[in-house]
Design an enzyme around this catalytic site. Structure first.
Site, PDB file in Angstrom:
ATOM      1  N   SER A 194       0.829  -1.216   0.000  1.00 41.62           N
ATOM      2  CA  SER A 194       0.000   0.000   0.000  1.00 41.62           C
ATOM      3  C   SER A 194       0.858   1.259   0.000  1.00 41.62           C
ATOM      4  O   SER A 194       0.380   2.341  -0.343  1.00 41.62           O
ATOM      5  CB  SER A 194      -0.942   0.008   1.207  1.00 41.62           C
ATOM      6  OG  SER A 194      -0.191   0.009   2.406  1.00 41.62           O
ATOM      7  N   HIS A 195       2.134   1.159   0.419  1.00 46.87           N
ATOM      8  CA  HIS A 195       3.021   2.320   0.396  1.00 46.87           C
ATOM      9  C   HIS A 195       4.245   2.072  -0.479  1.00 46.87           C
ATOM     10  O   HIS A 195       5.253   2.748  -0.342  1.00 46.87           O
ATOM     11  CB  HIS A 195       3.430   2.714   1.821  1.00 46.87           C
ATOM     12  CG  HIS A 195       2.291   3.301   2.584  1.00 46.87           C
ATOM     13  ND1 HIS A 195       1.342   2.524   3.205  1.00 46.87           N
ATOM     14  CD2 HIS A 195       1.917   4.576   2.789  1.00 46.87           C
ATOM     15  CE1 HIS A 195       0.445   3.307   3.765  1.00 46.87           C
ATOM     16  NE2 HIS A 195       0.762   4.553   3.537  1.00 46.87           N
ATOM     17  N   ARG A 249       7.259  -9.749  10.575  1.00 47.56           N
ATOM     18  CA  ARG A 249       6.614 -10.063   9.290  1.00 47.56           C
ATOM     19  C   ARG A 249       7.417  -9.438   8.143  1.00 47.56           C
ATOM     20  O   ARG A 249       7.666 -10.080   7.118  1.00 47.56           O
ATOM     21  CB  ARG A 249       5.183  -9.514   9.275  1.00 47.56           C
ATOM     22  CG  ARG A 249       4.435  -9.733   7.969  1.00 47.56           C
ATOM     23  CD  ARG A 249       3.207  -8.852   7.858  1.00 47.56           C
ATOM     24  NE  ARG A 249       3.516  -7.442   7.877  1.00 47.56           N
ATOM     25  CZ  ARG A 249       3.908  -6.745   6.816  1.00 47.56           C
ATOM     26  NH1 ARG A 249       4.033  -7.325   5.632  1.00 47.56           N
ATOM     27  NH2 ARG A 249       4.184  -5.446   6.921  1.00 47.56           N
ATOM     28  N   ARG A 250       7.843  -8.197   8.345  1.00 43.62           N
ATOM     29  CA  ARG A 250       8.620  -7.529   7.290  1.00 43.62           C
ATOM     30  C   ARG A 250       9.957  -8.237   7.046  1.00 43.62           C
ATOM     31  O   ARG A 250      10.426  -8.315   5.910  1.00 43.62           O
ATOM     32  CB  ARG A 250       8.857  -6.057   7.652  1.00 43.62           C
ATOM     33  CG  ARG A 250       7.633  -5.177   7.434  1.00 43.62           C
ATOM     34  CD  ARG A 250       7.987  -3.698   7.449  1.00 43.62           C
ATOM     35  NE  ARG A 250       8.572  -3.231   8.671  1.00 43.62           N
ATOM     36  CZ  ARG A 250       9.866  -2.968   8.842  1.00 43.62           C
ATOM     37  NH1 ARG A 250      10.723  -3.125   7.848  1.00 43.62           N
ATOM     38  NH2 ARG A 250      10.316  -2.527   9.999  1.00 43.62           N
ATOM     39  N   ASP A 283      -8.010   1.667   2.774  1.00 40.68           N
ATOM     40  CA  ASP A 283      -8.715   0.414   3.001  1.00 40.68           C
ATOM     41  C   ASP A 283     -10.235   0.629   2.867  1.00 40.68           C
ATOM     42  O   ASP A 283     -10.944  -0.199   2.274  1.00 40.68           O
ATOM     43  CB  ASP A 283      -8.364  -0.103   4.406  1.00 40.68           C
ATOM     44  CG  ASP A 283      -8.882  -1.504   4.641  1.00 40.68           C
ATOM     45  OD1 ASP A 283      -8.726  -2.337   3.731  1.00 40.68           O
ATOM     46  OD2 ASP A 283      -9.455  -1.756   5.715  1.00 40.68           O
ATOM     47  N   HIS A 337       4.757  13.815   2.536  1.00 38.59           N
ATOM     48  CA  HIS A 337       5.006  12.459   3.041  1.00 38.59           C
ATOM     49  C   HIS A 337       3.955  11.535   2.452  1.00 38.59           C
ATOM     50  O   HIS A 337       2.763  11.738   2.647  1.00 38.59           O
ATOM     51  CB  HIS A 337       4.940  12.440   4.569  1.00 38.59           C
ATOM     52  CG  HIS A 337       5.723  11.308   5.180  1.00 38.59           C
ATOM     53  ND1 HIS A 337       5.409  10.001   4.952  1.00 38.59           N
ATOM     54  CD2 HIS A 337       6.817  11.303   5.983  1.00 38.59           C
ATOM     55  CE1 HIS A 337       6.282   9.225   5.597  1.00 38.59           C
ATOM     56  NE2 HIS A 337       7.151  10.001   6.238  1.00 38.59           N
TER      57      HIS A 337
HETATM   58  P1  NDP Z   1      -0.803  -2.216  10.667  1.00 38.31           P
HETATM   59  O1  NDP Z   1      -2.014  -2.340  11.522  1.00 38.31           O
HETATM   60  O2  NDP Z   1      -0.739  -2.984   9.410  1.00 38.31           O
HETATM   61  O3  NDP Z   1       0.505  -2.596  11.507  1.00 38.31           O
HETATM   62  C1  NDP Z   1       0.864  -1.849  12.638  1.00 38.31           C
HETATM   63  C2  NDP Z   1       2.134  -2.360  13.260  1.00 38.31           C
HETATM   64  O4  NDP Z   1       1.810  -3.489  14.083  1.00 38.31           O
HETATM   65  C3  NDP Z   1       3.225  -2.837  12.294  1.00 38.31           C
HETATM   66  O5  NDP Z   1       4.463  -2.339  12.732  1.00 38.31           O
HETATM   67  C4  NDP Z   1       3.140  -4.361  12.387  1.00 38.31           C
HETATM   68  O6  NDP Z   1       4.414  -5.010  12.191  1.00 38.31           O
HETATM   69  C5  NDP Z   1       2.706  -4.547  13.821  1.00 38.31           C
HETATM   70  N1  NDP Z   1       1.967  -5.786  14.048  1.00 38.31           N
HETATM   71  C6  NDP Z   1       0.991  -6.320  13.288  1.00 38.31           C
HETATM   72  N2  NDP Z   1       0.559  -7.475  13.844  1.00 38.31           N
HETATM   73  C7  NDP Z   1       1.291  -7.664  14.970  1.00 38.31           C
HETATM   74  C8  NDP Z   1       1.317  -8.672  15.974  1.00 38.31           C
HETATM   75  N3  NDP Z   1       0.511  -9.720  15.917  1.00 38.31           N
HETATM   76  N4  NDP Z   1       2.187  -8.537  16.993  1.00 38.31           N
HETATM   77  C9  NDP Z   1       3.027  -7.479  17.051  1.00 38.31           C
HETATM   78  N5  NDP Z   1       3.048  -6.488  16.137  1.00 38.31           N
HETATM   79  C10 NDP Z   1       2.186  -6.590  15.099  1.00 38.31           C
HETATM   80  O7  NDP Z   1      -0.530  -0.657  10.360  1.00 38.31           O
HETATM   81  P2  NDP Z   1      -1.554   0.501   9.931  1.00 38.31           P
HETATM   82  O8  NDP Z   1      -2.595  -0.056   9.019  1.00 38.31           O
HETATM   83  O9  NDP Z   1      -1.993   1.249  11.120  1.00 38.31           O
HETATM   84  O10 NDP Z   1      -0.566   1.426   9.072  1.00 38.31           O
HETATM   85  C11 NDP Z   1      -0.063   0.926   7.842  1.00 38.31           C
HETATM   86  C12 NDP Z   1       1.002   1.872   7.279  1.00 38.31           C
HETATM   87  O11 NDP Z   1       0.397   3.046   6.790  1.00 38.31           O
HETATM   88  C13 NDP Z   1       2.090   2.316   8.238  1.00 38.31           C
HETATM   89  O12 NDP Z   1       3.335   1.990   7.673  1.00 38.31           O
HETATM   90  C14 NDP Z   1       1.919   3.809   8.332  1.00 38.31           C
HETATM   91  O13 NDP Z   1       3.133   4.546   8.473  1.00 38.31           O
HETATM   92  C15 NDP Z   1       1.288   4.116   6.987  1.00 38.31           C
HETATM   93  N6  NDP Z   1       0.582   5.401   6.995  1.00 38.31           N
HETATM   94  C16 NDP Z   1       1.205   6.478   6.423  1.00 38.31           C
HETATM   95  C17 NDP Z   1       0.576   7.703   6.414  1.00 38.31           C
HETATM   96  C18 NDP Z   1       1.277   8.916   5.860  1.00 38.31           C
HETATM   97  O14 NDP Z   1       0.717   9.990   5.883  1.00 38.31           O
HETATM   98  N7  NDP Z   1       2.482   8.842   5.356  1.00 38.31           N
HETATM   99  C19 NDP Z   1      -0.784   7.883   6.947  1.00 38.31           C
HETATM  100  C20 NDP Z   1      -1.315   6.696   7.596  1.00 38.31           C
HETATM  101  C21 NDP Z   1      -0.656   5.495   7.575  1.00 38.31           C
HETATM  102  P3  NDP Z   1       4.766  -5.772  10.805  1.00 38.31           P
HETATM  103  O15 NDP Z   1       5.160  -4.699   9.856  1.00 38.31           O
HETATM  104  O16 NDP Z   1       5.880  -6.704  11.135  1.00 38.31           O
HETATM  105  O17 NDP Z   1       3.522  -6.490  10.375  1.00 38.31           O
END
Ligand code: NDP
Length: 347
Positions: free
Chosen positions: A47-48, A310-311, A188, A120
């Site tokens: 998505s990004h 995961r990443r 989403d 951003h």
């Molecule tokens: P997610 O809900 O997908 O994930 C949030 C975080 O939780 C991640 O770091 C993820 O790690 C971690 N995570 C997920 N599952 C678990 C678990 N079971 N146990 C521990 N940690 C877990 O993120 P969002 O949907 O809230 O955001 C998605 C992206 O959107 C982000 O990167 C955010 O920066 C970006 N965004 C950017 C904006 C902008 O203006 N530039 C605006 C809004 C959002 P992992 O990566 O390992 O899954």
């Protein structure tokens, strides 16, 4: 899966860079954007990732951004640096600000950085992970556009306001989380609208303030913070740090300047870096080893994982096998790289 194209990371890099530079985005800006986009695609965050390339280009073609902007670094105080992105994109501003921020953090123990006049359009984990890879604990906060109602309210005011945190490790990649303060991303909800699917309750309210599962009504109304007032308070904090403290904009101020809902929007970011060697654990090693003890306790429980795991798995797979992107997206970026300017639906 049909309708996809597999690219090595080097091929993805070449394609994205060619598309950006074909439309007047300067070499320095294009290199920084390409690095961010490709590493995000590589780590399984589509998505990004490359999905964002048309939006970067459209914002340059329509004169919203300054595609050749040269960010300017200001030394505001022993522990504070400011980067004026000069109406350019955040990846280059972050790149030029990282070294002075890290140097100040090592010298002072803690340092902060505000980035202003920036677009951003990415995830936040790349900027905090880069600092943690240098041994620093790091935080990042970004405001957005007015999409989220404050808890109890019904009118959009806050952005989806992501925040990221990174903790260095003596071995292996840092522990990093990066999450928005909204219940769901706007993208989403838009995908649910496109696919004619309902959204869960608690994600958005309609314009009268009533709970809704209709994505169209939710987009016309307001998104909700995650976790009720607790997420709302975090969104408020992000506004204050990235908007007021950085000397930038609140999300509602960004929306007033750029009400259109496509591409990157003008805004600001706030970052904090801390050197564990200068804190109370005796040494950086002692601090980090103490952190490892906590991680071991977490992982000892079945069903858990650390954020960024995961990443890490996705990264290893992409390095071996490349990345798979939708054929349509590939063809669109390839057309952009040939100089095509047909950019409707830029996302
Ligand atoms: P997610 O809900 O997908 O994930 C949030 C975080 O939780 C991640 O770091 C993820 O790690 C971690 N995570 C997920 N599952 C678990 C678990 N079971 N146990 C521990 N940690 C877990 O993120 P969002 O949907 O809230 O955001 C998605 C992206 O959107 C982000 O990167 C955010 O920066 C970006 N965004 C950017 C904006 C902008 O203006 N530039 C605006 C809004 C959002 P992992 O990566 O390992 O899954």
């Amino acid at each position: 899966m049909t309708g996809t194209v597999r690219l090595t990371l080097a091929e993805a890099d070449t394609l994205v860079h060619a598309a950006l530079t074909a439309h007047g985005i300067s070499e320095d800006q294009a290199r920084a954007i390409t690095d961010t986009v490709v590493m995000t695609e590589r780590d399984g965050c589509p998505s990004h990732g490359m999905f964002r390339v048309p939006g970067y280009i459209l914002s340059a073609l329509r004169g919203r951004t300054t595609p050749g902007a040269v960010p300017v670094v200001y030394d505001l105080a022993p522990g504070v640096v400011r980067v004026d992105a000069a109406n350019g994109y955040s990846p280059l501003a972050l790149k030029v600000g990282r070294k002075p921020l890290a140097e100040k953090a090592r010298k002072q123990g803690i340092a902060a950085m505000g980035i202003v006049n920036a677009y951003h359009f990415a995830a936040l984990w790349p900027e905090v992970e880069a600092l943690a890879a240098e041994g620093l604990v790091a935080f990042a906060f970004v405001m957005g556009q007015a999409d989220v109602a404050p808890s109890g309210g019904i009118k959009p005011l806050f952005g989806t306001n992501p925040m990221a945190f990174a903790w260095p490790r003596r071995e292996g990649p840092p522990v990093v989380f990066d999450q928005s303060s909204a219940a769901r991303s706007r993208g989403d909800i838009m995908l649910h609208e496109r696919d004619g699917k309902p959204i869960p309750l608690g994600v958005a309210i309609d314009k009268h303030g009533d709970p809704t599962t209709d994505p169209t009504a939710g987009l016309a109304g307001a998104q909700l913070p995650f976790g009720g007032y607790k997420g709302g308070n975090l969104a408020l904090m992000v506004e204050l740090l990235a908007g007021a403290l950085a000397g930038g904009l609140f999300s509602y101020e960004s929306s007033a300047v750029q009400p259109e809902e496509w591409g990157p929007s003008i805004g600001s970011e706030f970052m904090i870096a801390i050197d564990p060697a200068r804190c109370g654990g005796g040494s950086a090693e002692a601090v980090l080893d103490h952190g490892e003890a906590l991680f071991a306790q977490v992982l000892d429980q079945e069903g858990t994982r650390l954020p960024a795991q995961r990443r890490a798995v996705a990264r290893a797979k992409s390095k071996a096998e490349g990345v798979e992107i939708p054929q349509l997206l590939h063809d669109r970026i390839a057309a952009l790289a040939r100089g095509d300017t047909a950019l409707e639906e830029a996302g």
